[in-house]
Scaffold this motif. Structure first.
Motif, PDB file in Angstrom:
ATOM      1  N   MET A   1     -33.549  16.114 -45.073  1.00  0.00           N
ATOM      2  CA  MET A   1     -32.252  15.715 -45.628  1.00  0.00           C
ATOM      3  C   MET A   1     -31.922  16.488 -46.902  1.00  0.00           C
ATOM      4  O   MET A   1     -30.757  16.799 -47.144  1.00  0.00           O
ATOM      5  CB  MET A   1     -32.214  14.212 -45.870  1.00  0.00           C
ATOM      6  N   VAL A   2     -32.924  16.800 -47.695  1.00  0.00           N
ATOM      7  CA  VAL A   2     -32.687  17.598 -48.904  1.00  0.00           C
ATOM      8  C   VAL A   2     -32.313  19.021 -48.517  1.00  0.00           C
ATOM      9  O   VAL A   2     -31.325  19.581 -49.005  1.00  0.00           O
ATOM     10  CB  VAL A   2     -33.927  17.584 -49.830  1.00  0.00           C
ATOM     11  N   LEU A   3     -33.082  19.632 -47.630  1.00  0.00           N
ATOM     12  CA  LEU A   3     -32.811  21.012 -47.214  1.00  0.00           C
ATOM     13  C   LEU A   3     -31.478  21.158 -46.491  1.00  0.00           C
ATOM     14  O   LEU A   3     -30.832  22.204 -46.576  1.00  0.00           O
ATOM     15  CB  LEU A   3     -33.938  21.535 -46.336  1.00  0.00           C
ATOM     16  N   ALA A   4     -31.063  20.123 -45.793  1.00  0.00           N
ATOM     17  CA  ALA A   4     -29.816  20.177 -45.027  1.00  0.00           C
ATOM     18  C   ALA A   4     -28.614  20.475 -45.911  1.00  0.00           C
ATOM     19  O   ALA A   4     -27.641  21.086 -45.456  1.00  0.00           O
ATOM     20  CB  ALA A   4     -29.597  18.863 -44.287  1.00  0.00           C
ATOM     21  N   ALA A   5     -28.680  20.082 -47.160  1.00  0.00           N
ATOM     22  CA  ALA A   5     -27.556  20.304 -48.068  1.00  0.00           C
ATOM     23  C   ALA A   5     -27.415  21.768 -48.483  1.00  0.00           C
ATOM     24  O   ALA A   5     -26.363  22.178 -48.958  1.00  0.00           O
ATOM     25  CB  ALA A   5     -27.718  19.441 -49.318  1.00  0.00           C
ATOM     26  N   PHE A   6     -28.450  22.549 -48.283  1.00  0.00           N
ATOM     27  CA  PHE A   6     -28.437  23.931 -48.747  1.00  0.00           C
ATOM     28  C   PHE A   6     -28.281  24.954 -47.625  1.00  0.00           C
ATOM     29  O   PHE A   6     -28.107  26.145 -47.903  1.00  0.00           O
ATOM     30  CB  PHE A   6     -29.728  24.237 -49.519  1.00  0.00           C
TER      31      PHE A   6
ATOM     32  N   THR B   1     -19.133  20.251 -43.980  1.00  0.00           N
ATOM     33  CA  THR B   1     -17.817  20.851 -43.734  1.00  0.00           C
ATOM     34  C   THR B   1     -17.330  21.620 -44.952  1.00  0.00           C
ATOM     35  O   THR B   1     -16.841  22.747 -44.825  1.00  0.00           O
ATOM     36  CB  THR B   1     -16.798  19.762 -43.344  1.00  0.00           C
ATOM     37  N   THR B   2     -17.482  21.032 -46.142  1.00  0.00           N
ATOM     38  CA  THR B   2     -17.023  21.739 -47.340  1.00  0.00           C
ATOM     39  C   THR B   2     -17.861  22.979 -47.606  1.00  0.00           C
ATOM     40  O   THR B   2     -17.328  23.986 -48.076  1.00  0.00           O
ATOM     41  CB  THR B   2     -17.021  20.819 -48.585  1.00  0.00           C
ATOM     42  N   LEU B   3     -19.167  22.923 -47.295  1.00  0.00           N
ATOM     43  CA  LEU B   3     -20.004  24.114 -47.464  1.00  0.00           C
ATOM     44  C   LEU B   3     -19.537  25.230 -46.534  1.00  0.00           C
ATOM     45  O   LEU B   3     -19.412  26.389 -46.943  1.00  0.00           O
ATOM     46  CB  LEU B   3     -21.475  23.790 -47.210  1.00  0.00           C
ATOM     47  N   LEU B   4     -19.263  24.881 -45.272  1.00  0.00           N
ATOM     48  CA  LEU B   4     -18.789  25.896 -44.324  1.00  0.00           C
ATOM     49  C   LEU B   4     -17.429  26.459 -44.733  1.00  0.00           C
ATOM     50  O   LEU B   4     -17.192  27.666 -44.602  1.00  0.00           O
ATOM     51  CB  LEU B   4     -18.724  25.321 -42.921  1.00  0.00           C
ATOM     52  N   LEU B   5     -16.540  25.605 -45.214  1.00  0.00           N
ATOM     53  CA  LEU B   5     -15.236  26.092 -45.675  1.00  0.00           C
ATOM     54  C   LEU B   5     -15.386  27.026 -46.873  1.00  0.00           C
ATOM     55  O   LEU B   5     -14.694  28.042 -46.970  1.00  0.00           O
ATOM     56  CB  LEU B   5     -14.318  24.922 -46.029  1.00  0.00           C
ATOM     57  N   LEU B   6     -16.292  26.670 -47.773  1.00  0.00           N
ATOM     58  CA  LEU B   6     -16.513  27.513 -48.947  1.00  0.00           C
ATOM     59  C   LEU B   6     -17.100  28.862 -48.559  1.00  0.00           C
ATOM     60  O   LEU B   6     -16.565  29.919 -48.919  1.00  0.00           O
ATOM     61  CB  LEU B   6     -17.443  26.797 -49.935  1.00  0.00           C
TER      62      LEU B   6
ATOM     63  N   ARG C   1     -22.710   5.445 -43.792  1.00  0.00           N
ATOM     64  CA  ARG C   1     -22.144   6.141 -44.964  1.00  0.00           C
ATOM     65  C   ARG C   1     -22.815   7.500 -45.164  1.00  0.00           C
ATOM     66  O   ARG C   1     -22.145   8.499 -45.450  1.00  0.00           O
ATOM     67  CB  ARG C   1     -22.290   5.269 -46.213  1.00  0.00           C
ATOM     68  N   MET C   2     -24.133   7.534 -44.994  1.00  0.00           N
ATOM     69  CA  MET C   2     -24.873   8.790 -45.170  1.00  0.00           C
ATOM     70  C   MET C   2     -24.442   9.815 -44.133  1.00  0.00           C
ATOM     71  O   MET C   2     -24.296  11.003 -44.451  1.00  0.00           O
ATOM     72  CB  MET C   2     -26.384   8.515 -45.070  1.00  0.00           C
ATOM     73  N   ARG C   3     -24.216   9.382 -42.905  1.00  0.00           N
ATOM     74  CA  ARG C   3     -23.748  10.302 -41.863  1.00  0.00           C
ATOM     75  C   ARG C   3     -22.383  10.877 -42.229  1.00  0.00           C
ATOM     76  O   ARG C   3     -22.149  12.076 -42.079  1.00  0.00           O
ATOM     77  CB  ARG C   3     -23.651   9.574 -40.522  1.00  0.00           C
ATOM     78  N   ALA C   4     -21.478  10.033 -42.707  1.00  0.00           N
ATOM     79  CA  ALA C   4     -20.135  10.493 -43.071  1.00  0.00           C
ATOM     80  C   ALA C   4     -20.198  11.497 -44.224  1.00  0.00           C
ATOM     81  O   ALA C   4     -19.539  12.542 -44.193  1.00  0.00           O
ATOM     82  CB  ALA C   4     -19.253   9.305 -43.448  1.00  0.00           C
ATOM     83  N   VAL C   5     -21.003  11.193 -45.220  1.00  0.00           N
ATOM     84  CA  VAL C   5     -21.121  12.085 -46.371  1.00  0.00           C
ATOM     85  C   VAL C   5     -21.807  13.388 -45.968  1.00  0.00           C
ATOM     86  O   VAL C   5     -21.451  14.461 -46.459  1.00  0.00           O
ATOM     87  CB  VAL C   5     -21.846  11.382 -47.545  1.00  0.00           C
ATOM     88  N   SER C   6     -22.755  13.321 -45.056  1.00  0.00           N
ATOM     89  CA  SER C   6     -23.417  14.529 -44.570  1.00  0.00           C
ATOM     90  C   SER C   6     -22.403  15.448 -43.887  1.00  0.00           C
ATOM     91  O   SER C   6     -22.400  16.661 -44.127  1.00  0.00           O
ATOM     92  CB  SER C   6     -24.542  14.152 -43.604  1.00  0.00           C
ATOM     93  N   LEU C   7     -21.554  14.884 -43.061  1.00  0.00           N
ATOM     94  CA  LEU C   7     -20.508  15.685 -42.406  1.00  0.00           C
ATOM     95  C   LEU C   7     -19.527  16.266 -43.419  1.00  0.00           C
ATOM     96  O   LEU C   7     -19.108  17.425 -43.304  1.00  0.00           O
ATOM     97  CB  LEU C   7     -19.768  14.849 -41.370  1.00  0.00           C
TER      98      LEU C   7
ATOM     99  N   PHE D   1     -25.010  19.152 -40.237  1.00  0.00           N
ATOM    100  CA  PHE D   1     -24.654  18.670 -38.907  1.00  0.00           C
ATOM    101  C   PHE D   1     -25.912  18.305 -38.105  1.00  0.00           C
ATOM    102  O   PHE D   1     -25.907  17.329 -37.359  1.00  0.00           O
ATOM    103  CB  PHE D   1     -23.806  19.711 -38.179  1.00  0.00           C
ATOM    104  N   VAL D   2     -26.971  19.066 -38.282  1.00  0.00           N
ATOM    105  CA  VAL D   2     -28.259  18.728 -37.666  1.00  0.00           C
ATOM    106  C   VAL D   2     -28.774  17.420 -38.269  1.00  0.00           C
ATOM    107  O   VAL D   2     -29.254  16.528 -37.552  1.00  0.00           O
ATOM    108  CB  VAL D   2     -29.285  19.876 -37.856  1.00  0.00           C
ATOM    109  N   ASN D   3     -28.644  17.301 -39.576  1.00  0.00           N
ATOM    110  CA  ASN D   3     -29.065  16.093 -40.275  1.00  0.00           C
ATOM    111  C   ASN D   3     -28.270  14.880 -39.788  1.00  0.00           C
ATOM    112  O   ASN D   3     -28.834  13.802 -39.571  1.00  0.00           O
ATOM    113  CB  ASN D   3     -28.883  16.272 -41.786  1.00  0.00           C
TER     114      ASN D   3
END
Length: 110
Positions: free
Chosen positions: A82-87, A25-30, A15-21, A93-95
């Protein structure tokens, strides 16, 4: 009992992998499409649509991150990653790849 905990941890990692992707993806689209459309093409509705979608994905990511870390067994370095990956664009994707490696190591028979 141990098997049930092990299975739950594998499930949580999936689940964490899916949510990470999703969050990545939404960050890149934004950042890659909606913001340039707003500022370069004068199309502000792009960020009005993509901004809230990414916001929901980010909140979901943080919620899943708290659940994943609360299961234990994570180093401070892994938690910080994992925290930094969101920003960071592409960080999710690395995460996801790091989570996949951990999932694969847990899935191997003992």
């Amino acid at each position: 009992m141990i098997s049930a905990i092990h299975d739950e941890e594998l499930s949580q990692l999936r689940r964490m992998r899916a949510v990470s992707l999703l969050e990545g993806t939404t960050l890149l689209l934004l950042v890659g499409i909606a913001v340039p459309l707003k500022h370069l093409a004068g199309f502000p509705v792009a960020t009005s649509i993509m901004g809230p979608i990414h916001g929901i994905a980010f909140i979901l990511y943080v919620w899943m991150l708290v659940q994943t870390l609360s299961m234990g067994g994570w180093t401070r370095t892994a938690a910080a990653r994992m925290v930094l990956a969101a920003f960071i664009p592409f960080g999710a994707f690395v995460n996801e790849r790091a989570l996949a490696r951990r999932q694969a190591s847990l899935a191997q028979p003992v």
